[in-house]
Design a protein around this motif. Structure first.
Motif, mmCIF file in Angstrom:
data_model
loop_
_atom_site.group_PDB
_atom_site.id
_atom_site.type_symbol
_atom_site.label_atom_id
_atom_site.label_comp_id
_atom_site.label_asym_id
_atom_site.label_seq_id
_atom_site.Cartn_x
_atom_site.Cartn_y
_atom_site.Cartn_z
ATOM 1 N N ARG A 25 -46.229 59.675 2.618
ATOM 2 C CA ARG A 25 -46.362 57.967 3.187
ATOM 3 C C ARG A 25 -45.275 57.690 2.387
ATOM 4 N NH1 ARG A 25 -51.789 55.794 5.701
ATOM 5 N NH2 ARG A 25 -51.656 58.024 7.565
ATOM 6 N N ARG A 26 -45.583 57.221 1.159
ATOM 7 C CA ARG A 26 -45.067 56.516 -0.018
ATOM 8 C C ARG A 26 -43.496 57.636 -0.223
ATOM 9 N NH1 ARG A 26 -46.467 51.844 -0.773
ATOM 10 N NH2 ARG A 26 -47.932 51.139 0.889
ATOM 11 N N TRP A 27 -42.943 58.014 0.196
ATOM 12 C CA TRP A 27 -42.445 59.636 -0.827
ATOM 13 C C TRP A 27 -41.040 58.825 -1.356
ATOM 14 C CZ3 TRP A 27 -37.205 60.435 0.884
ATOM 15 C CH2 TRP A 27 -36.711 60.357 1.942
ATOM 16 N N ARG A 28 -40.754 57.820 -0.353
ATOM 17 C CA ARG A 28 -39.763 56.480 -1.171
ATOM 18 C C ARG A 28 -39.441 56.189 -2.118
ATOM 19 N NH1 ARG A 28 -37.518 54.432 5.256
ATOM 20 N NH2 ARG A 28 -36.380 56.876 6.515
ATOM 21 N N VAL A 31 -39.617 58.136 -5.013
ATOM 22 C CA VAL A 31 -38.262 58.607 -5.579
ATOM 23 C C VAL A 31 -37.518 57.436 -6.573
ATOM 24 C CG1 VAL A 31 -36.284 59.378 -4.756
ATOM 25 C CG2 VAL A 31 -38.104 60.551 -3.408
ATOM 26 N N ALA A 32 -37.884 56.310 -5.205
ATOM 27 C CA ALA A 32 -37.027 55.475 -5.885
ATOM 28 C C ALA A 32 -38.056 54.827 -8.019
ATOM 29 C CB ALA A 32 -37.633 53.749 -5.562
ATOM 30 N N LEU A 33 -39.437 55.154 -8.137
ATOM 31 C CA LEU A 33 -39.697 54.925 -9.039
ATOM 32 C C LEU A 33 -39.372 56.308 -10.275
ATOM 33 C CD1 LEU A 33 -42.981 53.584 -8.112
ATOM 34 C CD2 LEU A 33 -41.334 52.713 -8.744
ATOM 35 N N ALA A 34 -39.319 56.998 -9.526
ATOM 36 C CA ALA A 34 -38.539 57.832 -11.175
ATOM 37 C C ALA A 34 -37.178 58.150 -10.777
ATOM 38 C CB ALA A 34 -38.471 59.497 -9.702
ATOM 39 N N VAL A 35 -36.276 57.208 -9.820
ATOM 40 C CA VAL A 35 -34.363 57.299 -9.956
ATOM 41 C C VAL A 35 -35.204 56.159 -11.353
ATOM 42 C CG1 VAL A 35 -32.774 55.898 -9.558
ATOM 43 C CG2 VAL A 35 -33.647 57.897 -7.989
ATOM 44 N N LEU A 36 -35.906 55.368 -11.364
ATOM 45 C CA LEU A 36 -35.597 53.717 -11.577
ATOM 46 C C LEU A 36 -36.808 54.764 -13.578
ATOM 47 C CD1 LEU A 36 -35.582 50.998 -12.936
ATOM 48 C CD2 LEU A 36 -38.395 50.572 -11.816
ATOM 49 N N GLY A 37 -37.039 55.200 -13.423
ATOM 50 C CA GLY A 37 -38.389 55.871 -14.972
ATOM 51 C C GLY A 37 -36.678 56.794 -15.138
ATOM 52 N N ALA A 38 -35.992 57.489 -14.141
ATOM 53 C CA ALA A 38 -34.920 58.674 -15.156
ATOM 54 C C ALA A 38 -34.063 57.323 -15.588
ATOM 55 C CB ALA A 38 -33.996 59.260 -14.076
ATOM 56 N N VAL A 246 -40.746 61.939 -14.630
ATOM 57 C CA VAL A 246 -42.497 62.324 -14.307
ATOM 58 C C VAL A 246 -43.438 60.527 -14.369
ATOM 59 C CG1 VAL A 246 -43.330 64.143 -15.034
ATOM 60 C CG2 VAL A 246 -41.913 64.830 -14.917
ATOM 61 N N VAL A 247 -42.981 60.335 -15.516
ATOM 62 C CA VAL A 247 -43.900 59.263 -15.992
ATOM 63 C C VAL A 247 -43.403 58.384 -14.944
ATOM 64 C CG1 VAL A 247 -44.657 57.550 -17.912
ATOM 65 C CG2 VAL A 247 -43.899 60.027 -18.871
ATOM 66 N N PHE A 248 -42.577 58.337 -14.669
ATOM 67 C CA PHE A 248 -43.296 56.618 -13.384
ATOM 68 C C PHE A 248 -43.572 58.059 -12.094
ATOM 69 C CE2 PHE A 248 -40.290 52.847 -14.559
ATOM 70 C CZ PHE A 248 -40.543 53.218 -16.473
ATOM 71 N N PHE A 249 -42.882 58.528 -11.677
ATOM 72 C CA PHE A 249 -44.267 58.741 -10.400
ATOM 73 C C PHE A 249 -45.001 58.952 -10.503
ATOM 74 C CE2 PHE A 249 -44.679 62.653 -8.021
ATOM 75 C CZ PHE A 249 -44.030 62.537 -6.958
ATOM 76 N N VAL A 250 -45.976 59.482 -11.473
ATOM 77 C CA VAL A 250 -47.227 59.655 -11.542
ATOM 78 C C VAL A 250 -47.756 58.271 -11.969
ATOM 79 C CG1 VAL A 250 -48.879 60.908 -13.463
ATOM 80 C CG2 VAL A 250 -47.693 62.402 -12.747
ATOM 81 N N VAL A 251 -47.085 57.787 -12.746
ATOM 82 C CA VAL A 251 -47.820 56.271 -12.693
ATOM 83 C C VAL A 251 -47.462 55.736 -11.852
ATOM 84 C CG1 VAL A 251 -47.543 53.592 -13.399
ATOM 85 C CG2 VAL A 251 -47.486 55.733 -14.949
ATOM 86 N N GLY A 252 -46.713 56.041 -10.458
ATOM 87 C CA GLY A 252 -46.797 54.838 -9.443
ATOM 88 C C GLY A 252 -47.919 55.881 -8.597
ATOM 89 N N LEU A 253 -47.729 57.219 -8.508
ATOM 90 C CA LEU A 253 -49.064 58.182 -7.856
ATOM 91 C C LEU A 253 -50.410 57.306 -7.769
ATOM 92 C CD1 LEU A 253 -48.922 60.260 -5.610
ATOM 93 C CD2 LEU A 253 -49.732 61.914 -7.648
#
Length: 471
Positions: A25-28, A31-38, A246-253
């Motif tokens: 439901r929140r993949w977008r 993904v945006a958080l992962a891009v921000l983390g990158a 990865v860190v931003f994706f996990v933190v968002g999750l």
């Protein structure tokens, strides 16, 4: 029948199924958080990436104590050694500026490992080799090239020890000659003196060995030139970019999981009615408004931040159940009439109610529009709508109203907020028997018909502005 999603259980928010629901439901947003983390990782690499690293080793001859080896590492990283290396390389950098680029540590045995860091492989190799050479020169000067007085005292001490050894040897020869004369008082005394001389001779030889060992400590040898590194040292930009994503994706999750744990919004009709101290008449479906497309889209929606916010699907809570498909307009009209009929009951008199809606509840306001429109068309009730503050609700004193109707959306308010609203109703003179509740539920338009735009009707903002009968 009105949709009643109920409460999504939060006790099992750590289940894989829940994590899958968040991703789905929140993949977008993830993904945006992962891009921000990158991006953050790429920016961090400019500050924290060590660049190229290489090492060289220096062997210290002679016996060394652990404290002495630690002292040698401090000498290797001293500003004197680094400034000499910078001068020889022609880099025009001070020793203090190079201290962050050079490290020295004790390796196995009497080996000092000198590691240099630079932005290029060539500079790293040059720095490591030059620092090792300057360290050997400086350490040798500290040990061997002492002050003249100290050197002279050391030479005199060595000469005195050698003279003492020579005299001891002569005395020993004389005593051996006395032993051949037979067992006499002189021979016994000679044997005692001989044993004393042997002890003195052994001490002098040991002291001389210590002086020789101390003089040999000036021997430092560079074990080989530093190797030119073929790739940057970790963490590289790639490591930081992937790590940040990865860190931003996990933190968002897991942020979604913590948000679900902290969610105290009520979605069940019985719980909402109990918090408001009123009787729930039922639920009313409210279709989502059509989203403007093409050139007719308002200017504020054409702005990219609004578009991006809409694409990230953050306008609704992730743990809300899927919206049910909306019925047609006739079905919604029929539901409104049935709800208003419950207000009227068996009495022939048309009831007049004050309809209260929180100011930040858009779904409830649109449901109020439907109720007021139906009431005006059918004459089943007279509704005086009013918008109240959701944080500090205030309702005007009861004047001529037979009851009060509260319209709230499911999942929009916490229990404490509803209790505060119930307290405002009681302060206005409405008791439990006078308070009725309608719960609004969001629905999505059916796929076989176009979206219906929301009715553009503005409800009164203050209690004194309530209109009688219609909007």
């Amino acid at each position: 029948m009105s949709a009643n999603p109920g409460t999504l259980a939060t006790e099992d928010t750590a289940r894989l199924a829940t994590l899958g629901m968040i991703v789905r439901r929140r993949w977008r947003l993830l993904v945006a958080l992962a891009v921000l983390g990158a991006i953050v990782g790429a920016l961090a690499s400019l500050l924290f990436s060590p660049g190229y690293q290489t090492s060289t080793s220096v062997l210290l001859q002679g016996p060394r104590e652990p404290d002495e080896l630690l002292t040698e590492t401090q000498i290797a990283m001293s500003t004197v050694v680094l400034e000499r290396a910078s001068t020889e390389l022609g880099w025009n950098l001070t020793g203090t500026e190079l201290q962050d680029s050079v490290t020295a540590e004790v390796a196995d045995g009497n080996v000092i490992a000198i590691t240099a860091t630079a932005e290029t492989a060539e500079r790293a190799q040059q720095l490591a080799d030059q620092v090792a050479q300057e360290y050997v020169r400086f350490a040798t000067q500290l040990i061997s090239n002492t002050e003249d007085a100290s050197a002279l005292a050391l030479q005199e001490q060595r000469k005195a020890l050698r003279d003492q050894i020579a005299l001891s040897n002569d005395k020993i020869s004389e005593l051996h000659a006395l032993e051949t004369q037979g067992l006499t008082v002189e021979s016994v005394k000679a044997r005692t003196d001989l044993e004393s001389l042997r002890i003195t001779l052994a001490q002098a030889i040991a002291k001389l060995d210590e002086l020789d060992a101390a003089s040999s400590q000036a021997n430092l040898v560079v074990m080989g030139p530093a190797e030119q590194p073929s790739s940057p040292a970790a963490p590289t930009m790639t490591h930081l970019v992937l790590g940040g994503a990865v860190v931003f994706f996990v933190v968002g999750l897991f942020g979604h999981l913590f948000a679900a744990r902290a969610d105290r919004r009520l979605r069940d009709e019985a719980q909402i009615g109990a918090a408001l101290h009123g009787t729930v008449l039922g639920g009313l479906d409210v279709p989502e408004p059509a989203k403007p497309t093409g050139s007719g889209r308002p200017a504020e929606l054409r702005q990219w931040p609004t578009w991006a916010w809409d694409q990230l699907l953050v306008d609704r809570h992730w743990n809300d159940p899927e919206l049910p498909v909306d019925d047609d307009e006739a079905s919604r009209e029929l539901r409104c009439r049935r709800l208003l009929s419950k207000l009227r009951g068996t009495s022939a008199r048309t009831p007049r109610l004050l309809m209260v809606i929180p100011d930040d509840d858009v779904v409830a306001q649109r449901a109020g529009v439907q109720l007021v429109s139906t009431a005006a068309a059918t004459g089943l009730a007279r509704l005086d709508p009013v918008i109240v503050s959701a944080t500090k609700p205030t309702i005007a004193d009861r004047t001529g109203h037979t009851g009060l109707l509260v319209v709230v959306a499911a999942g929009s308010r916490a229990a404490l907020e509803l209790v505060a609203l119930a307290g405002a109703c009681a302060d206005a003179g409405f008791d439990r028997s006078d308070v009725t509740v309608v719960v609004a539920y969001r629905t999505r338009p059916a796929g076989d018909r176009p979206d219906e735009p929301a009715a553009q009707v503005e409800l009164p903002r203050q209690p004194g502005d309530a209109m009688a009968g219609s909007l």
